[in-house]
Design a protein around this motif. Sequence first.
Motif, short mmCIF file in Angstrom:
data_model
loop_
_atom_site.label_atom_id
_atom_site.label_comp_id
_atom_site.label_asym_id
_atom_site.label_seq_id
_atom_site.Cartn_x
_atom_site.Cartn_y
_atom_site.Cartn_z
N TYR A 52 0.84 -1.21 0.00
CA TYR A 52 0.00 0.00 0.00
C TYR A 52 0.87 1.26 0.00
O TYR A 52 0.59 2.22 -0.72
CB TYR A 52 -0.92 -0.01 1.22
CG TYR A 52 -1.62 1.32 1.45
CD1 TYR A 52 -2.74 1.68 0.69
CD2 TYR A 52 -1.15 2.21 2.41
CE1 TYR A 52 -3.37 2.90 0.88
CE2 TYR A 52 -1.78 3.43 2.61
CZ TYR A 52 -2.89 3.77 1.85
OH TYR A 52 -3.51 4.98 2.03
N LEU A 53 1.96 1.24 0.80
CA LEU A 53 2.84 2.40 0.86
C LEU A 53 3.54 2.63 -0.48
O LEU A 53 3.71 3.78 -0.92
CB LEU A 53 3.88 2.22 1.97
CG LEU A 53 3.35 2.18 3.41
CD1 LEU A 53 4.50 1.99 4.39
CD2 LEU A 53 2.58 3.45 3.73
N LEU A 61 3.35 10.88 -6.74
CA LEU A 61 4.13 11.34 -7.89
C LEU A 61 3.25 11.52 -9.13
O LEU A 61 3.43 12.47 -9.90
CB LEU A 61 5.25 10.34 -8.18
CG LEU A 61 6.32 10.21 -7.09
CD1 LEU A 61 7.29 9.07 -7.43
CD2 LEU A 61 7.09 11.51 -6.93
N ASN A 62 2.31 10.60 -9.33
CA ASN A 62 1.40 10.73 -10.46
C ASN A 62 0.56 12.00 -10.37
O ASN A 62 0.33 12.69 -11.36
CB ASN A 62 0.47 9.51 -10.55
CG ASN A 62 1.18 8.28 -11.08
OD1 ASN A 62 2.14 8.37 -11.83
ND2 ASN A 62 0.71 7.10 -10.67
N ASN A 63 0.09 12.30 -9.16
CA ASN A 63 -0.74 13.50 -8.97
C ASN A 63 0.02 14.77 -9.30
O ASN A 63 -0.58 15.77 -9.72
CB ASN A 63 -1.25 13.56 -7.53
CG ASN A 63 -2.31 12.50 -7.24
OD1 ASN A 63 -2.89 11.92 -8.15
ND2 ASN A 63 -2.55 12.24 -5.97
N LEU A 64 1.33 14.77 -9.11
CA LEU A 64 2.13 15.96 -9.38
C LEU A 64 2.12 16.33 -10.86
O LEU A 64 2.32 17.50 -11.21
CB LEU A 64 3.59 15.74 -8.92
CG LEU A 64 3.80 15.48 -7.43
CD1 LEU A 64 5.28 15.33 -7.13
CD2 LEU A 64 3.20 16.60 -6.59
N ASN A 221 8.80 19.90 -7.22
CA ASN A 221 7.61 20.00 -6.38
C ASN A 221 7.95 19.70 -4.92
O ASN A 221 8.60 18.70 -4.61
CB ASN A 221 6.54 19.04 -6.88
CG ASN A 221 5.16 19.39 -6.34
OD1 ASN A 221 4.92 19.32 -5.14
ND2 ASN A 221 4.27 19.77 -7.23
N LYS A 222 7.50 20.57 -4.01
CA LYS A 222 7.82 20.42 -2.60
C LYS A 222 7.16 19.19 -1.98
O LYS A 222 7.62 18.69 -0.95
CB LYS A 222 7.40 21.68 -1.83
CG LYS A 222 8.22 22.92 -2.18
CD LYS A 222 7.78 24.12 -1.36
CE LYS A 222 8.64 25.34 -1.70
NZ LYS A 222 8.21 26.54 -0.92
N TYR A 226 8.33 16.74 1.07
CA TYR A 226 7.52 16.69 2.29
C TYR A 226 6.83 15.34 2.51
O TYR A 226 6.63 14.92 3.65
CB TYR A 226 6.46 17.79 2.26
CG TYR A 226 7.00 19.19 2.30
CD1 TYR A 226 8.26 19.45 2.84
CD2 TYR A 226 6.27 20.26 1.79
CE1 TYR A 226 8.77 20.75 2.88
CE2 TYR A 226 6.78 21.56 1.83
CZ TYR A 226 8.02 21.79 2.38
OH TYR A 226 8.53 23.08 2.42
N TYR A 227 6.47 14.67 1.42
CA TYR A 227 5.65 13.46 1.55
C TYR A 227 6.32 12.21 0.96
O TYR A 227 6.48 11.19 1.63
CB TYR A 227 4.28 13.66 0.90
CG TYR A 227 3.50 14.80 1.48
CD1 TYR A 227 2.92 14.71 2.75
CD2 TYR A 227 3.33 15.99 0.78
CE1 TYR A 227 2.21 15.77 3.30
CE2 TYR A 227 2.62 17.05 1.31
CZ TYR A 227 2.07 16.94 2.57
OH TYR A 227 1.37 17.99 3.11
N ALA A 228 6.69 12.29 -0.32
CA ALA A 228 7.17 11.09 -1.02
C ALA A 228 8.50 10.59 -0.49
O ALA A 228 8.69 9.39 -0.27
CB ALA A 228 7.26 11.36 -2.53
#
Length: 350
Positions: A52-53, A61-64, A221-222, A226-228
């Motif tokens: 899942y992770l 990454l896809n959303n970016l 992209n930040k 921050y997340y990935a």
Amino acid sequence: MDKKTVFFLGVSLVILAVMLYLVGIDQVIAALKIAKLEFIAIAIAMQVFTYYLYTLRWKILNNLVDIDVGIKKLLPMVLVGLAVNNITPSGRGGGEPVRAYLLSREENYPMEETFATVVADRALDTFPFVVLAVLTIIGMTLTFNFDLWLLILMVVAVIAIVIILILIIYMSINPNFGARVDGWIIGLVRRFYKKNSDELEEKIHGVIRGFQDTMKMVISNKNVLYYALPLSFVIWIFEILRVYFVFLAFGASVSPVIIGEVFILASLAGMIPLLPGGLGAVDGIMIIFYSAAGITASISAAATVIERLISFWMATILGLVILPYYGSSVLDKISLGSSDEIEEHSENEE
């Protein structure tokens, strides 16, 4: 699955069988009988959560780059990619082009965009791996009595990974270097492909430009920072904790630091392109070094068998079960082993 892959899988399984024989199969079976199933169940649950992770990181990454696909659709593709990595002697990289191809074909996104997100996803996985690998080399040099050749081999492997990662990032942010790579690829095309080279060259130009544009968006992209990226470190922590719970199932309390060191070392061995998923090499290294850390050989072998069933075979079986859903054509593309060929065939199908 082609004959070459089946052959390598067979050879690797024979190597594992020989190792278990040397340890003592009866002792390994005796150790397996005392395993606490609740801890093994926890290890399996942690592995499922790790899937899942993996998927969540790829979705970020896809959303970016405005590829809006849900986790339910991405998860099967991730599992297929993991399975392909495991069954192809390709240095654990064969599943990435297939994953990009599936996302492009199923959701109608440009191949250069989906492939760029897959490469970025793999690069994010490499960052924590390199950090942990450097710490592992230092720690294991102090903990174990390494032969000099093995130490040199590990250092060279880590340096090679870092260089490849730097080149990919540099190619994405430096247009001049990207143009050089473009020219180098075009030179190869002109050398090996004589027919319709102009059309193919234009296609390569478009793919590289699209890849660069997508990678630039991802890198700048930040949300990546921050997340990935933190998610990548969390994934590696779960990988190590999974092994820790497997050892707890056999009543062996092993330091997570030792597990992390052996796990990273085994992962380096798993990158040997001659063996699918590092079968044989990974298993052997895990058994040898866990035994050297003070765990009995029978427990080390039994824990390694369970660990590989969870980490290697579970993903492989799940991915191969899902694979027919995407059609027999995907099976043909796995044997190609090239992102360029995958893309070319996908366009032919259209």
